[in-house]
Design an enzyme around this catalytic site. Structure first.
Site, PDB file in Angstrom:
ATOM      1  N   ASN A  37     -26.713  15.466  51.439  1.00  0.00           N
ATOM      2  CA  ASN A  37     -26.522  15.322  52.882  1.00  0.00           C
ATOM      3  C   ASN A  37     -27.761  14.778  53.598  1.00  0.00           C
ATOM      4  O   ASN A  37     -28.857  15.329  53.483  1.00  0.00           O
ATOM      5  CB  ASN A  37     -26.153  16.703  53.464  1.00  0.00           C
ATOM      6  CG  ASN A  37     -25.475  16.592  54.808  1.00  0.00           C
ATOM      7  OD1 ASN A  37     -25.064  15.510  55.227  1.00  0.00           O
ATOM      8  ND2 ASN A  37     -25.348  17.716  55.494  1.00  0.00           N
ATOM      9  N   ARG A 147     -18.834  35.019  56.462  1.00  0.00           N
ATOM     10  CA  ARG A 147     -20.239  34.817  56.815  1.00  0.00           C
ATOM     11  C   ARG A 147     -20.313  34.808  58.327  1.00  0.00           C
ATOM     12  O   ARG A 147     -19.596  34.018  58.972  1.00  0.00           O
ATOM     13  CB  ARG A 147     -20.708  33.472  56.250  1.00  0.00           C
ATOM     14  CG  ARG A 147     -22.154  33.184  56.509  1.00  0.00           C
ATOM     15  CD  ARG A 147     -22.510  31.786  56.078  1.00  0.00           C
ATOM     16  NE  ARG A 147     -22.523  30.885  57.211  1.00  0.00           N
ATOM     17  CZ  ARG A 147     -23.251  29.778  57.269  1.00  0.00           C
ATOM     18  NH1 ARG A 147     -24.004  29.418  56.249  1.00  0.00           N
ATOM     19  NH2 ARG A 147     -23.210  29.004  58.334  1.00  0.00           N
ATOM     20  N   TYR A 159     -28.685  27.694  64.234  1.00  0.00           N
ATOM     21  CA  TYR A 159     -28.122  27.273  62.965  1.00  0.00           C
ATOM     22  C   TYR A 159     -26.729  27.868  62.746  1.00  0.00           C
ATOM     23  O   TYR A 159     -26.521  29.060  62.937  1.00  0.00           O
ATOM     24  CB  TYR A 159     -29.032  27.682  61.782  1.00  0.00           C
ATOM     25  CG  TYR A 159     -28.248  27.599  60.513  1.00  0.00           C
ATOM     26  CD1 TYR A 159     -27.943  26.353  59.982  1.00  0.00           C
ATOM     27  CD2 TYR A 159     -27.683  28.724  59.938  1.00  0.00           C
ATOM     28  CE1 TYR A 159     -27.119  26.235  58.888  1.00  0.00           C
ATOM     29  CE2 TYR A 159     -26.862  28.618  58.835  1.00  0.00           C
ATOM     30  CZ  TYR A 159     -26.582  27.372  58.320  1.00  0.00           C
ATOM     31  OH  TYR A 159     -25.747  27.264  57.252  1.00  0.00           O
ATOM     32  N   ASP A 211     -26.554  33.961  56.739  1.00  0.00           N
ATOM     33  CA  ASP A 211     -27.479  32.921  56.278  1.00  0.00           C
ATOM     34  C   ASP A 211     -28.657  32.822  57.248  1.00  0.00           C
ATOM     35  O   ASP A 211     -28.462  32.501  58.428  1.00  0.00           O
ATOM     36  CB  ASP A 211     -26.712  31.585  56.221  1.00  0.00           C
ATOM     37  CG  ASP A 211     -27.511  30.480  55.546  1.00  0.00           C
ATOM     38  OD1 ASP A 211     -28.701  30.695  55.253  1.00  0.00           O
ATOM     39  OD2 ASP A 211     -26.924  29.395  55.317  1.00  0.00           O
ATOM     40  N   HIS A 213     -31.173  30.737  56.721  1.00  0.00           N
ATOM     41  CA  HIS A 213     -31.562  29.327  56.649  1.00  0.00           C
ATOM     42  C   HIS A 213     -33.073  29.134  56.636  1.00  0.00           C
ATOM     43  O   HIS A 213     -33.616  28.315  57.391  1.00  0.00           O
ATOM     44  CB  HIS A 213     -30.897  28.537  57.786  1.00  0.00           C
ATOM     45  CG  HIS A 213     -30.289  27.255  57.308  1.00  0.00           C
ATOM     46  ND1 HIS A 213     -30.852  26.030  57.561  1.00  0.00           N
ATOM     47  CD2 HIS A 213     -29.190  27.006  56.571  1.00  0.00           C
ATOM     48  CE1 HIS A 213     -30.098  25.084  57.015  1.00  0.00           C
ATOM     49  NE2 HIS A 213     -29.087  25.652  56.403  1.00  0.00           N
ATOM     50  N   GLU A 237     -28.795  35.513  52.966  1.00  0.00           N
ATOM     51  CA  GLU A 237     -29.022  34.243  52.261  1.00  0.00           C
ATOM     52  C   GLU A 237     -30.275  33.534  52.760  1.00  0.00           C
ATOM     53  O   GLU A 237     -30.521  33.496  53.970  1.00  0.00           O
ATOM     54  CB  GLU A 237     -27.789  33.362  52.510  1.00  0.00           C
ATOM     55  CG  GLU A 237     -27.880  31.974  51.920  1.00  0.00           C
ATOM     56  CD  GLU A 237     -26.674  31.144  52.320  1.00  0.00           C
ATOM     57  OE1 GLU A 237     -25.604  31.725  52.629  1.00  0.00           O
ATOM     58  OE2 GLU A 237     -26.806  29.907  52.353  1.00  0.00           O
ATOM     59  N   GLU A 263     -29.577  27.163  47.491  1.00  0.00           N
ATOM     60  CA  GLU A 263     -28.766  25.977  47.781  1.00  0.00           C
ATOM     61  C   GLU A 263     -29.609  24.705  47.778  1.00  0.00           C
ATOM     62  O   GLU A 263     -29.067  23.610  47.625  1.00  0.00           O
ATOM     63  CB  GLU A 263     -27.986  26.124  49.099  1.00  0.00           C
ATOM     64  CG  GLU A 263     -28.846  26.157  50.335  1.00  0.00           C
ATOM     65  CD  GLU A 263     -28.042  26.271  51.616  1.00  0.00           C
ATOM     66  OE1 GLU A 263     -27.180  27.147  51.703  1.00  0.00           O
ATOM     67  OE2 GLU A 263     -28.293  25.470  52.536  1.00  0.00           O
ATOM     68  N   ARG A 284     -27.264  30.095  44.240  1.00  0.00           N
ATOM     69  CA  ARG A 284     -26.469  29.317  45.185  1.00  0.00           C
ATOM     70  C   ARG A 284     -26.324  27.830  44.844  1.00  0.00           C
ATOM     71  O   ARG A 284     -25.579  27.106  45.506  1.00  0.00           O
ATOM     72  CB  ARG A 284     -27.139  29.399  46.573  1.00  0.00           C
ATOM     73  CG  ARG A 284     -27.155  30.774  47.164  1.00  0.00           C
ATOM     74  CD  ARG A 284     -25.941  31.062  48.000  1.00  0.00           C
ATOM     75  NE  ARG A 284     -25.828  30.163  49.129  1.00  0.00           N
ATOM     76  CZ  ARG A 284     -24.680  29.634  49.561  1.00  0.00           C
ATOM     77  NH1 ARG A 284     -23.551  29.893  48.935  1.00  0.00           N
ATOM     78  NH2 ARG A 284     -24.667  28.847  50.615  1.00  0.00           N
ATOM     79  N   HIS A 313     -22.901  27.280  46.594  1.00  0.00           N
ATOM     80  CA  HIS A 313     -22.880  26.567  47.874  1.00  0.00           C
ATOM     81  C   HIS A 313     -21.563  25.795  47.983  1.00  0.00           C
ATOM     82  O   HIS A 313     -21.162  25.137  47.018  1.00  0.00           O
ATOM     83  CB  HIS A 313     -24.062  25.599  47.847  1.00  0.00           C
ATOM     84  CG  HIS A 313     -24.481  25.070  49.154  1.00  0.00           C
ATOM     85  ND1 HIS A 313     -25.168  23.879  49.275  1.00  0.00           N
ATOM     86  CD2 HIS A 313     -24.344  25.540  50.405  1.00  0.00           C
ATOM     87  CE1 HIS A 313     -25.433  23.655  50.546  1.00  0.00           C
ATOM     88  NE2 HIS A 313     -24.951  24.646  51.246  1.00  0.00           N
ATOM     89  N   GLU A 340     -18.484  29.911  48.286  1.00  0.00           N
ATOM     90  CA  GLU A 340     -18.436  29.535  49.712  1.00  0.00           C
ATOM     91  C   GLU A 340     -17.270  28.577  49.950  1.00  0.00           C
ATOM     92  O   GLU A 340     -17.003  27.704  49.126  1.00  0.00           O
ATOM     93  CB  GLU A 340     -19.756  28.869  50.112  1.00  0.00           C
ATOM     94  CG  GLU A 340     -19.819  28.483  51.582  1.00  0.00           C
ATOM     95  CD  GLU A 340     -21.174  27.907  51.989  1.00  0.00           C
ATOM     96  OE1 GLU A 340     -22.017  27.646  51.103  1.00  0.00           O
ATOM     97  OE2 GLU A 340     -21.385  27.725  53.203  1.00  0.00           O
ATOM     98  N   TRP A 403     -35.997  24.277  58.906  1.00  0.00           N
ATOM     99  CA  TRP A 403     -34.631  24.205  59.440  1.00  0.00           C
ATOM    100  C   TRP A 403     -33.670  24.861  58.537  1.00  0.00           C
ATOM    101  O   TRP A 403     -33.469  25.546  57.826  1.00  0.00           O
ATOM    102  CB  TRP A 403     -34.153  22.754  59.632  1.00  0.00           C
ATOM    103  CG  TRP A 403     -32.754  22.818  60.158  1.00  0.00           C
ATOM    104  CD1 TRP A 403     -32.372  23.205  61.415  1.00  0.00           C
ATOM    105  CD2 TRP A 403     -31.546  22.560  59.452  1.00  0.00           C
ATOM    106  NE1 TRP A 403     -31.014  23.206  61.530  1.00  0.00           N
ATOM    107  CE2 TRP A 403     -30.470  22.815  60.331  1.00  0.00           C
ATOM    108  CE3 TRP A 403     -31.260  22.148  58.146  1.00  0.00           C
ATOM    109  CZ2 TRP A 403     -29.136  22.667  59.960  1.00  0.00           C
ATOM    110  CZ3 TRP A 403     -29.946  21.997  57.772  1.00  0.00           C
ATOM    111  CH2 TRP A 403     -28.894  22.247  58.675  1.00  0.00           C
TER     112      TRP A 403
END
Ligand SMILES: O=C(O)[C@H](O)[C@@H](O)[C@H](O)[C@H](O)CO
Ligand SMILES: [Mg+2]
Length: 403
Positions: A37, A147, A159, A211, A213, A237, A263, A284, A313, A340, A403
């Site tokens: 991504n 989640r 997020y 999460d 993040h 997470e 992830e 993950r 993930h 997930e 992030w």
């Protein structure tokens, strides 16, 4: 089983996906997901310039040898771009092998360890009430695990929360990175209230995940883990950035809240200390970033020795090809935890016809030979690539943050 052709298909049915197709002399073909991504075209270049020319003429049945050829042979090991490319080749080759054997992939891996694959849904809201309404909706849809992410008073964007109520959450939402603002203090003061509200409304049985993040320091993560113990989370997470695996020693010393990570990992070496020291509970990494079936089953086996389970993930930025292969892996792997599930758009599902099914909070594996996912190339062409970036995150004083 000679490889006669291989090519990359980039399509954007609502968001970007990169797919590698490998064709053998007999006409049997396999496909692999190579989507990374926000960095999609780096993987396209890696495949087209450095991998595909070296694949043509090789024996597609020699999956193990091709994996090491691409990993060791490149000299430049690991890293998300390299490993996304290696993963795509590996997934396509396992697809070919299973098709040639006339078996669904899970059979080739060793058969079913379970009948169905438990999934968790994303429930997000601008505030706690909004999030509870989403949980209610997903419980009615049959999910056993959710989640939860909610807006934090005083932080404008957060997020995992969609821009507008009811919309899908899409992190890569701008051509160039959007700028988000973060306050650890505001978040840490607020988030335990969300779990208290979820338990109060939905009772003890629902599995609840969250999460972070990568936004906390180890001691802050320890504080959060401790604070949420009464609400017995399924997992917390990515509570810290995990380049320094030692961070988890400190977190583990302070809390019994189960921890999930990985992830953004792409190798067994990213996990080794975490697993061997029993600092984590769930791995993950998706098949499309962790070296495909060949490498991820090694990580899963190492994890199994230490009571660590899988929790792959599964956001919308991994294509149905990755998800389909994951459903086979999840059906087979002895130390499965959870999968997930962020549903793809109907446009994406149309470009990638597949035979996995979703029912009552679980995925059911298909019986078609291979991993059961295909690509409609004519339809894929109708959705050209559009540059899209993940956001960046800054503290309130402007400092660039995780992030
Ligand atoms: O747990 C998750 O599903 C993830 O954190 C994703 O939402 C990532 O942010 C996304 O995959 C980045 O591309
Ligand atoms: Mg995550």
């Amino acid at each position: 089983m000679k490889i006669s052709d291989a090519y990359v298909i980039v399509t954007s049915p609502g968001r970007n996906f990169v797919t590698l197709k490998i064709v053998t002399e007999s006409g049997t073909y396999g496909i692999g997901d190579a989507t990374l991504n926000g960095r999609e075209m780096a993987v396209v270049a890696y495949l087209e310039e450095h991998v595909i020319p070296a694949l043509i003429g090789r024996d597609a049945s020699r999956i193990e040898d091709i994996w090491h050829y691409l990993y060791r042979g490149a000299y430049w090991r690991r890293g998300p771009v390299t490993m996304a490319a290696v993963s795509a080749v590996d997934l396509a080759l396992w697809d070919i092998k299973a098709k040639a054997a006339g078996m669904p992939l899970y059979q080739l891996l060793g058969g079913k360890s379970r009948e169905q694959v438990m999934t968790y849904a994303h429930c997000t809201g601008r505030d706690i009430e909004g999030c509870l309404a989403e949980v209610e909706k997903h419980v009615k849809l049959g999910y056993r695990a959710v989640r939860v992410q909610a807006g934090v008073p005083g932080i404008p964007t957060i997020y995992g929360v969609a821009k507008r109520e009811g919309e899908r959450y899409e992190p890569a939402d701008a051509e160039l990175p959007a700028e988000h603002v973060w306050s650890t203090e505001k978040y840490l003061n607020h988030v335990p209230k969300l779990f208290a509200a979820v338990r109060e409304r939905f009772g003890d049985e629902l599995h609840v995940l969250h999460d972070v993040h990568h936004r906390l320091t180890p001691i802050e993560a320890a504080r959060l883990g401790k604070a949420v113990e009464p609400y017995h989370l399924f997992w917390l997470e990515d509570c810290v950035p995990a380049e320094n695996q030692e961070s988890f020693r400190l977190i583990r010393q302070h809390t019994t809240t189960p921890l999930a990570v990985g992830e953004v990992f792409n190798s067994i070496h990213d996990y080794r200390e975490l697993i061997e020291n029993q600092w984590i509970d769930y791995i993950r990494t998706p098949l499309s970033h962790g070296g495909g079936i060949t490498h991820m089953r090694r990580i899963a086996d190492l994890a199994g020795l230490y009571h660590v389970r899988t929790g792959f993930h599964g956001p919308t930025d991994l294509s149905p090809v990755c998800l389909g292969a994951a459903v086979h892996f999840d059906t087979w792997v002895p130390n499965f935890g959870i999968q997930e599930h962020m549903p793809h758009t109907p446009e994406t599902d149309a470009v990638f016809p597949h035979d996995y099914r979703f029912e009552d909070g679980h995925f059911l594996v298909g019986e078609a030979p291979g991993h059961g996912v295909d690509i409609d190339e004519a339809m894929a062409k109708q959705h050209p690539y559009k540059r899209a970036s993940l956001p960046v995150n800054r503290l309130e004083d402007g400092t660039l943050w995780h992030w």
